[in-house]
Design a protein around this motif. Structure first.
Motif, short mmCIF file in Angstrom:
data_model
loop_
_atom_site.label_atom_id
_atom_site.label_comp_id
_atom_site.label_asym_id
_atom_site.label_seq_id
_atom_site.Cartn_x
_atom_site.Cartn_y
_atom_site.Cartn_z
N SER A 22 31.19 39.66 -36.57
CA SER A 22 30.90 38.51 -37.55
C SER A 22 31.01 38.97 -38.93
O SER A 22 31.21 38.47 -39.78
N THR A 23 30.34 40.42 -39.15
CA THR A 23 30.20 40.91 -40.36
C THR A 23 31.21 42.25 -40.40
O THR A 23 31.41 42.54 -41.73
N GLY A 24 31.88 42.74 -39.52
CA GLY A 24 32.61 43.93 -39.84
C GLY A 24 32.00 45.33 -39.57
O GLY A 24 32.73 46.40 -39.94
N ASP A 25 30.78 45.25 -39.39
CA ASP A 25 30.13 46.51 -39.54
C ASP A 25 28.69 46.20 -38.55
O ASP A 25 28.17 45.13 -38.22
N CYS A 26 28.04 47.50 -38.12
CA CYS A 26 26.81 47.27 -37.42
C CYS A 26 26.08 48.65 -37.38
O CYS A 26 26.82 49.49 -37.49
N PRO A 27 24.76 48.77 -36.83
CA PRO A 27 24.10 50.04 -36.89
C PRO A 27 24.91 50.81 -35.73
O PRO A 27 25.18 49.76 -34.83
N PRO A 28 24.93 51.98 -35.62
CA PRO A 28 25.61 52.40 -34.24
C PRO A 28 24.42 52.19 -33.19
O PRO A 28 23.37 52.45 -33.33
N VAL A 29 25.13 51.93 -32.21
CA VAL A 29 24.49 51.76 -30.75
C VAL A 29 23.99 53.38 -30.30
O VAL A 29 22.82 53.59 -29.88
N TYR A 30 24.62 54.15 -30.54
CA TYR A 30 24.35 55.54 -29.98
C TYR A 30 24.81 56.65 -30.98
O TYR A 30 25.85 56.61 -31.80
N VAL A 31 23.98 57.73 -31.06
CA VAL A 31 23.91 58.72 -32.01
C VAL A 31 23.96 59.98 -31.17
O VAL A 31 23.00 60.33 -30.37
N GLU A 32 24.99 60.93 -31.31
CA GLU A 32 24.91 62.25 -30.74
C GLU A 32 24.44 63.36 -31.79
O GLU A 32 24.90 63.36 -32.92
N ILE A 33 23.35 64.11 -31.46
CA ILE A 33 22.79 64.78 -32.39
C ILE A 33 23.18 66.49 -31.98
O ILE A 33 22.48 66.92 -30.87
N GLY A 34 23.46 67.36 -32.93
CA GLY A 34 23.53 68.82 -32.43
C GLY A 34 22.27 69.59 -33.21
O GLY A 34 22.16 69.31 -34.56
N LEU A 35 21.60 70.00 -32.41
CA LEU A 35 20.38 70.65 -33.05
C LEU A 35 20.64 71.85 -33.64
O LEU A 35 19.90 72.43 -34.45
N THR A 36 21.84 72.59 -32.74
CA THR A 36 22.01 73.72 -33.38
C THR A 36 23.46 74.02 -33.18
O THR A 36 24.00 73.25 -32.05
N ASN A 37 24.25 74.93 -33.74
CA ASN A 37 25.54 75.38 -33.61
C ASN A 37 25.59 76.60 -32.78
O ASN A 37 26.54 77.24 -32.27
N ARG A 38 24.34 77.13 -32.36
CA ARG A 38 24.34 78.54 -31.77
C ARG A 38 24.45 78.16 -30.28
O ARG A 38 24.05 77.10 -29.57
N CYS A 39 24.98 79.08 -29.47
CA CYS A 39 25.28 78.97 -27.94
C CYS A 39 25.06 80.32 -27.38
O CYS A 39 25.67 81.25 -27.79
N ASN A 40 24.29 80.44 -26.25
CA ASN A 40 24.35 81.43 -25.34
C ASN A 40 25.30 81.76 -24.52
O ASN A 40 25.54 82.85 -24.04
N HIS A 41 26.31 80.93 -24.11
CA HIS A 41 27.63 81.29 -23.71
C HIS A 41 28.72 81.05 -24.56
O HIS A 41 28.67 80.44 -25.49
N ARG A 42 29.85 81.71 -23.96
CA ARG A 42 31.21 81.47 -24.69
C ARG A 42 32.21 80.95 -23.50
O ARG A 42 32.84 81.62 -23.13
N CYS A 43 31.85 79.62 -23.43
CA CYS A 43 32.75 78.81 -22.20
C CYS A 43 34.31 79.01 -22.64
O CYS A 43 34.64 78.77 -23.76
N ILE A 44 35.11 79.43 -21.56
CA ILE A 44 36.22 79.64 -21.89
C ILE A 44 37.21 78.18 -21.92
O ILE A 44 38.29 78.28 -22.65
N PHE A 45 36.59 77.12 -21.62
CA PHE A 45 37.13 75.78 -22.04
C PHE A 45 36.47 75.05 -23.15
O PHE A 45 36.66 73.94 -23.43
N CYS A 46 35.50 75.75 -23.87
CA CYS A 46 35.02 75.13 -24.99
C CYS A 46 35.83 74.40 -25.96
O CYS A 46 36.91 74.74 -26.59
N ALA A 47 35.74 73.17 -26.29
CA ALA A 47 36.62 72.34 -27.09
C ALA A 47 36.39 72.64 -28.48
O ALA A 47 37.27 72.57 -29.29
N LEU A 48 35.15 73.50 -28.66
CA LEU A 48 34.97 73.83 -30.26
C LEU A 48 35.08 75.27 -30.33
O LEU A 48 34.65 75.89 -31.46
N ASP A 49 36.15 75.97 -29.67
CA ASP A 49 36.33 77.43 -29.89
C ASP A 49 37.10 77.77 -31.24
O ASP A 49 37.10 78.86 -31.51
#
Length: 303
Positions: A22-49
């Motif tokens: 009806s309005t063309g917009d709305c508040p998000p239902v869902y938000v993903e939050i990254g608390l840090t960009n650090r990681c203790n693993h280096r996964c070989i499949f990581c999408a953000l490599d």
């Protein structure tokens, strides 16, 4: 409790869909939050490599203000995941507890190393679900894929067992799931992975296909024919209190051509990076052209 993964969760939010229509917009239902960009693993499949990371931890005090603001604005659920390992943030439990008391539905995606009994005792009462990405059924394969410490597999498995015991003892409603992302290195462990966690106390296992991020430098291809009969074999481990989720719908979709010319998910979803940048989805990490604004230096509602 049966978990539905491949269906569309917008069916649970018809009022928000109606608002958008009806309005063309709305508040998000869902938000993903990254608390840090650090990681203790280096996964070989990581999408953000492809990201060049300088360690960043989101400002906990400001984020807590924003979480309250999000709830008042109409955001309904938050997942703590993002670019790195969320439980590495020194105030992760404090942030999760605040979000819970603000009235948000919460989930966490983690590699499980920092999901210690003390951490579990604090955050499990606050969560709808937690997913531990383990991706192997043995220490050697886990080390090969995640490239952490060789001892991490046993640490994570013990964390899952103890968290599952705590859930039962405290009669918590949180769903504890363990995930295997299918790549050539762990294809032979799908059945043993399912068998292992059927006896761990976890509520479910998820077996899902690898999907390549357009900017990722890694390449993992699995011929769907190699998975013939696997679903039937692992479903034999399903029992009362333990669900086996084989993402056959996702496997099918990955082999299909895209049938739409624009994404209609953007009004209902947002992602916050560890530096506070708000972006449409994980395709646009560190892409300033597609950054809506910053919710640490400004209001989430304004962004």
């Amino acid at each position: 409790m049966k978990v539905e993964v491949d269906s569309h969760k917008l069916i649970y939010h018809p009022d928000r869909v109606a608002q958008w229509l009806s309005t063309g917009d709305c508040p998000p239902v869902y938000v993903e939050i990254g608390l840090t960009n650090r990681c203790n693993h280096r996964c070989i499949f990581c999408a953000l490599d492809w990201l060049e990371k300088k360690p960043v931890f989101i400002d906990a005090d400001v984020l807590k203000e924003r979480l309250t603001e999000m709830k008042d604005f109409g955001v309904r659920s938050v997942m703590f995941a993002g670019e790195g390992e969320p439980l590495m943030h020194p105030q992760a439990a404090e942030i999760i507890e605040h979000a819970y008391h603000a009235g948000l539905d919460l989930s966490v995606s983690t590699n499980g190393v920092f999901f210690t009994p003390d951490m579990a005792r604090r955050i499990l009462p606050c969560l709808k679900w937690i997913r531990i990405s383990l991706d192997a059924a043995s220490p050697i394969v886990h080390h090969q894929i995640h490239q952490g410490k060789i001892s991490d597999f046993e640490t994570i498995y013990d964390n899952i067992v103890q968290a599952s015991r705590l859930k039962r003892e405290e009669d918590l409603s949180v769903v504890i799931g363990v995930q295997l992302l299918i790549i050539p290195e762990n294809l032979h462990e799908i059945v043993s992975f399912t068998r292992l966690f059927a006896g761990s106390g976890a509520d479910n296992v998820q077996i899902k296909p690898y999907s390549k991020h357009p900017l990722s430098i890694n390449r993992f291809v699995i011929d769907p024919q190699l998975l013939t009969g696997v679903e039937e074999e692992i479903m034999a481990f399903e029992k009362e209190g333990f669900q086996v989720i084989f993402r056959s719908g996702t496997i099918d979709r990955l082999s299909e051509e895209r049938i739409y010319d624009r994404c209609y998910g953007l009004p209902f979803y947002a992602l916050i990076e560890a530096d506070g940048s708000v972006i449409p989805c994980n395709l646009y990490h560190e892409n300033k052209e597609y950054t809506y604004g910053n919710c640490i230096t400004g209001s989430f509602v304004d962004v």
